[in-house]
Write an enzyme that holds these catalytic residues in place. Sequence first.
Site, short mmCIF file in Angstrom:
data_model
loop_
_atom_site.label_atom_id
_atom_site.label_comp_id
_atom_site.label_asym_id
_atom_site.label_seq_id
_atom_site.Cartn_x
_atom_site.Cartn_y
_atom_site.Cartn_z
N HIS A 151 0.90 -1.05 0.09
CA HIS A 151 -0.17 0.02 -0.01
C HIS A 151 0.92 1.32 0.01
O HIS A 151 1.86 1.39 0.75
CB HIS A 151 -1.11 -0.11 1.33
N LEU A 152 0.57 2.10 -0.85
CA LEU A 152 1.09 3.74 -0.76
C LEU A 152 -0.19 4.34 -0.11
O LEU A 152 -1.12 4.02 0.25
CB LEU A 152 1.26 4.04 -2.22
#
Length: 295
Positions: A151-152
């Site tokens: 996840h960014l």
Amino acid sequence: MNATQLTPAALWPRTLAVTRHALETGALQPIATEARLVPMANTTFQVRVLGRVALKERKRPAPSNAEPFNPFANPEPDLVLGDVPPSHVCLLNKFNVVEHHLLLVTRAFESQDALLTHADFDALSTCLEGLDGLAFYNAGETAGASQRHKHLQLVPPLGPDSLRAPVESLLPPLPGPGRVIAAESLPFAHLLAGLGPWGAPGQGARMLAAYRLLREAMGLGEHAPYNLLVTRDWMLLVPRSRAEHLGVNVNALGFAGSLLVRTPEQYDAVAALGPLELLRQVAGIESPAVIPEKK
């Protein structure tokens, strides 16, 4: 799961609407903190101290027989903003410290220490088009990642005077395409790349090229831990050697100029040591002395 496909124009209105609804239903549970400031040369670092209730909740142990839980496998519908092509979903950070903290999660499981891809940067460029803020990535547990599912993250500007991050005021003039540099004002290992004019076609590809150049110049192995900060204008990569110092866990937001501590005593220790020295202690190998121009 919400099947709405996000466009840049819809991202911010959708963020506000989903935030209101998630607060009403209790799906969104902000973590209370006391924000304190540490003035430094040419900038001011933010240090947030956890409130007593938040600290009590964070100390609550998980059952010894509990299986690792992946909150991103099936995100809570009330937290989901929508799909971001080609392969991501955007949702609110359930336990947010910073208001309107967004997560950009791969639909299929990928490891948090995996290399970022063209698909990751295409999705990120869509979100940065809709929110001119600060994106970041914690590559692995040593870099401050708390979840294994890739996840960014994206937050609105953190700094005063519309700065995307307090550290932005310490950066030198940005290098041109194909070059990376180190900022003399930052005492920790890092490299910086410029991203060129925003809005031209192929923004995701240019971000991917800058990311690969930074990794190559720093000499990082495939699964080496690092933090990545990204705005519309620049990308900063910081290798990591330790997850914490003085008991303070540091993720990418620390290198942006925003730290989180558990107690007032930890705040006092960070203020006495200096935030930049704290960051130097957890960063990795030294930046290369000479940064060759990429032909």
